[in-house]
Design a protein around this motif. Structure first.
Motif, PDB file in Angstrom:
ATOM      1  N   ASP A  26     -31.200  -4.568 -61.592  1.00 28.84           N
ATOM      2  CA  ASP A  26     -31.308  -3.736 -62.793  1.00 28.84           C
ATOM      3  C   ASP A  26     -29.961  -3.279 -63.339  1.00 28.84           C
ATOM      4  O   ASP A  26     -29.892  -2.304 -64.110  1.00 28.84           O
ATOM      5  CB  ASP A  26     -32.193  -2.507 -62.531  1.00 28.84           C
ATOM      6  N   VAL A  27     -28.899  -3.964 -62.976  1.00 31.77           N
ATOM      7  CA  VAL A  27     -27.560  -3.638 -63.477  1.00 31.77           C
ATOM      8  C   VAL A  27     -27.367  -4.291 -64.843  1.00 31.77           C
ATOM      9  O   VAL A  27     -27.531  -5.507 -64.992  1.00 31.77           O
ATOM     10  CB  VAL A  27     -26.470  -4.132 -62.506  1.00 31.77           C
ATOM     11  N   THR A  28     -27.014  -3.484 -65.831  1.00 31.15           N
ATOM     12  CA  THR A  28     -26.787  -4.003 -67.183  1.00 31.15           C
ATOM     13  C   THR A  28     -25.381  -3.687 -67.677  1.00 31.15           C
ATOM     14  O   THR A  28     -25.142  -3.554 -68.881  1.00 31.15           O
ATOM     15  CB  THR A  28     -27.827  -3.437 -68.163  1.00 31.15           C
ATOM     16  N   ASN A  29     -24.435  -3.543 -66.748  1.00 29.02           N
ATOM     17  CA  ASN A  29     -23.041  -3.380 -67.130  1.00 29.02           C
ATOM     18  C   ASN A  29     -22.514  -4.676 -67.737  1.00 29.02           C
ATOM     19  O   ASN A  29     -23.107  -5.748 -67.574  1.00 29.02           O
ATOM     20  CB  ASN A  29     -22.188  -3.008 -65.911  1.00 29.02           C
ATOM     21  N   ASN A  30     -21.365  -4.575 -68.413  1.00 32.08           N
ATOM     22  CA  ASN A  30     -20.722  -5.778 -68.910  1.00 32.08           C
ATOM     23  C   ASN A  30     -20.052  -6.528 -67.770  1.00 32.08           C
ATOM     24  O   ASN A  30     -19.368  -5.937 -66.933  1.00 32.08           O
ATOM     25  CB  ASN A  30     -19.677  -5.434 -69.969  1.00 32.08           C
ATOM     26  N   PHE A  31     -20.253  -7.848 -67.751  1.00 34.37           N
ATOM     27  CA  PHE A  31     -19.622  -8.707 -66.760  1.00 34.37           C
ATOM     28  C   PHE A  31     -18.481  -9.471 -67.424  1.00 34.37           C
ATOM     29  O   PHE A  31     -18.640 -10.025 -68.519  1.00 34.37           O
ATOM     30  CB  PHE A  31     -20.637  -9.672 -66.155  1.00 34.37           C
ATOM     31  N   ASN A  32     -17.323  -9.512 -66.744  1.00 30.68           N
ATOM     32  CA  ASN A  32     -16.105 -10.059 -67.339  1.00 30.68           C
ATOM     33  C   ASN A  32     -15.797 -11.487 -66.936  1.00 30.68           C
ATOM     34  O   ASN A  32     -15.198 -12.237 -67.717  1.00 30.68           O
ATOM     35  CB  ASN A  32     -14.907  -9.183 -66.968  1.00 30.68           C
ATOM     36  N   ALA A  33     -16.144 -11.853 -65.711  1.00 34.96           N
ATOM     37  CA  ALA A  33     -15.756 -13.169 -65.199  1.00 34.96           C
ATOM     38  C   ALA A  33     -16.690 -13.555 -64.074  1.00 34.96           C
ATOM     39  O   ALA A  33     -17.356 -12.698 -63.468  1.00 34.96           O
ATOM     40  CB  ALA A  33     -14.307 -13.144 -64.707  1.00 34.96           C
ATOM     41  N   VAL A  34     -16.726 -14.861 -63.768  1.00 37.02           N
ATOM     42  CA  VAL A  34     -17.579 -15.362 -62.702  1.00 37.02           C
ATOM     43  C   VAL A  34     -16.852 -16.484 -61.969  1.00 37.02           C
ATOM     44  O   VAL A  34     -16.099 -17.256 -62.569  1.00 37.02           O
ATOM     45  CB  VAL A  34     -18.932 -15.867 -63.262  1.00 37.02           C
ATOM     46  N   ALA A  35     -17.067 -16.553 -60.654  1.00 41.74           N
ATOM     47  CA  ALA A  35     -16.598 -17.673 -59.838  1.00 41.74           C
ATOM     48  C   ALA A  35     -17.799 -18.236 -59.098  1.00 41.74           C
ATOM     49  O   ALA A  35     -18.690 -17.490 -58.679  1.00 41.74           O
ATOM     50  CB  ALA A  35     -15.530 -17.214 -58.844  1.00 41.74           C
ATOM     51  N   VAL A  36     -17.837 -19.556 -58.943  1.00 41.23           N
ATOM     52  CA  VAL A  36     -18.962 -20.227 -58.295  1.00 41.23           C
ATOM     53  C   VAL A  36     -18.421 -21.258 -57.317  1.00 41.23           C
ATOM     54  O   VAL A  36     -17.498 -22.012 -57.645  1.00 41.23           O
ATOM     55  CB  VAL A  36     -19.865 -20.918 -59.336  1.00 41.23           C
ATOM     56  N   THR A  37     -18.987 -21.305 -56.115  1.00 43.25           N
ATOM     57  CA  THR A  37     -18.646 -22.329 -55.135  1.00 43.25           C
ATOM     58  C   THR A  37     -19.924 -22.970 -54.616  1.00 43.25           C
ATOM     59  O   THR A  37     -20.998 -22.370 -54.655  1.00 43.25           O
ATOM     60  CB  THR A  37     -17.847 -21.743 -53.959  1.00 43.25           C
ATOM     61  N   GLY A  38     -19.808 -24.187 -54.105  1.00 47.24           N
ATOM     62  CA  GLY A  38     -20.973 -24.887 -53.575  1.00 47.24           C
ATOM     63  C   GLY A  38     -21.628 -25.782 -54.609  1.00 47.24           C
ATOM     64  O   GLY A  38     -21.184 -25.893 -55.755  1.00 47.24           O
ATOM     65  N   GLN A  39     -22.714 -26.411 -54.177  1.00 44.02           N
ATOM     66  CA  GLN A  39     -23.402 -27.389 -55.004  1.00 44.02           C
ATOM     67  C   GLN A  39     -24.464 -26.724 -55.890  1.00 44.02           C
ATOM     68  O   GLN A  39     -24.889 -25.597 -55.645  1.00 44.02           O
ATOM     69  CB  GLN A  39     -24.066 -28.445 -54.111  1.00 44.02           C
ATOM     70  N   ALA A  40     -24.886 -27.459 -56.909  1.00 41.67           N
ATOM     71  CA  ALA A  40     -25.943 -26.988 -57.794  1.00 41.67           C
ATOM     72  C   ALA A  40     -27.195 -26.671 -56.992  1.00 41.67           C
ATOM     73  O   ALA A  40     -27.618 -27.442 -56.133  1.00 41.67           O
ATOM     74  CB  ALA A  40     -26.256 -28.054 -58.841  1.00 41.67           C
ATOM     75  N   GLY A  41     -27.768 -25.496 -57.257  1.00 42.49           N
ATOM     76  CA  GLY A  41     -28.965 -25.059 -56.567  1.00 42.49           C
ATOM     77  C   GLY A  41     -28.715 -24.378 -55.248  1.00 42.49           C
ATOM     78  O   GLY A  41     -29.626 -23.782 -54.664  1.00 42.49           O
ATOM     79  N   GLU A  42     -27.468 -24.447 -54.755  1.00 45.44           N
ATOM     80  CA  GLU A  42     -27.114 -23.844 -53.464  1.00 45.44           C
ATOM     81  C   GLU A  42     -25.807 -23.062 -53.579  1.00 45.44           C
ATOM     82  O   GLU A  42     -25.066 -22.931 -52.613  1.00 45.44           O
ATOM     83  CB  GLU A  42     -26.969 -24.924 -52.399  1.00 45.44           C
TER      84      GLU A  42
END
Length: 317
Positions: free
Chosen positions: A130-146
């Motif tokens: 339920d967090v609706t703060n503004n998000f500035n950036a994202v990092a992702v590691t691993g394969q699609a779906g995992e």
């Protein structure tokens, strides 16, 4: 990129804390900026474009209005309008899975989306817990779906998921100042930067230790995490910082705030206010000429280098 990242004038670099500091390496070309082949390309929008990444099927960009753009053989085209929730919340950051099949985006009001570049489908993970703060950036590691997903928030928290966005936990690495950037080089190893000029390091994705720059006296905007001993940070007043695991080497390029940086295989780019681009050849940073005076927000290296920015501006080289 959040509204908190409006560009400001440079203040003097007084000291750098948290680690030993090597001498300043200033390496600007004299006279006029060197031409580097940057061209402005046509785009279908006039909203700010805030981030850009290469995925398995080509380049994608995230923009205000919840827009996702795709670079096709016929030019840049809109593939999503309205964002993950359909409310038109601005998308501030983007990242791709290791296999390039998913393009993750985050933005205002808790927006989180996972775009499948192969099928064009979108999964909505917005408002975690339920967090609706503004998000500035994202990092992702691993394969699609995992994937492991790490999100930098205005609230000073990092939201992280080890189950592809199904559940999120959160951690406040510093004092609660907004997290401006985050980047990972391994499944659970990477770095984040906050609004108090602090750089944090993690090796488990959930706990963070400061490694310096508390006294840099400039805002930190961009982070490129390639290893524990290979980290680049860009900031206000034209500053670029490189960390080798032992100490920081600052480079002062001038006045323009540098809001994104990417270095790979001995070459790099950093971009910022007023259409400024600096290129790195493995030894020095040199200013490159661009055909725009618009503020640039993000850059990605590739067979074609791409920089994006205000009012729909996209540059290619």
């Amino acid at each position: 990129m959040s509204e908190d990242k409006k560009l400001s004038r440079r203040t003097a670099l007084k000291s750098i804390g948290g680690a030993a500091v090597a001498g300043v390496s200033l390496s600007l070309a004299s006279g006029t900026a060197l031409a580097a082949g940057w061209e402005s390309v046509e785009t279908p929008i006039d909203q700010d474009v805030n981030d850009v990444e290469y995925a398995a099927t080509g380049a994608y960009a995230a923009a205000d209005g919840g827009i996702i753009l795709e670079r096709t053989t016929e030019g840049w085209q809109t593939v999503l309008d309205g964002g993950p929730t359909g409310n038109g919340n601005s998308l501030n950051g983007a990242a791709v899975t290791d296999d390039g099949d998913r393009f993750w985006v985050v933005g205002n009001s808790g927006a989180i989306g996972e775009y499948d570049v192969q099928t064009g489908s979108l999964n909505d993970y917005s408002a975690p817990n339920d967090v609706t703060n503004n998000f500035n950036a994202v990092a992702v590691t691993g394969q699609a779906g995992e994937a492991n997903v790490y999100i930098a928030g205005d609230s000073g928290k990092i939201y992280y998921s080890f189950d592809n966005g199904e559940t999120f936990d959160q951690v406040t690495p510093g004092s609660g100042s907004e997290i401006n950037g985050i980047d990972f080089f391994d499944d659970r190893s990477g770095h984040a930067i906050d609004g108090n000029q602090v750089v944090f390091e993690t090796d488990d994705g959930s706990t963070y230790d400061p490694i310096g720059l508390q006294d840099a006296n400039v805002n930190l905007y961009g982070v490129d995490s390639d290893a524990f001993d290979n980290l680049w940070v860009s900031g206000g007043g034209g500053m670029i910082f490189n960390y080798d695991g032992k100490g920081w080497t600052p480079t002062d390029t001038g006045d323009a705030d540098l809001v994104d940086v990417e270095v790979e295989s001995g070459r790099g780019l950093t971009v910022g206010g007023g259409g400024v681009v600096f290129g790195y050849d493995g030894t020095e940073w040199t200013q490159q000429q661009t055909p725009t005076g618009a503020n640039l927000a993000a850059v990605v290296l590739g067979a074609t280098d791409i920089a994006v920015g205000a009012s729909g501006v996209i540059l290619e080289k």
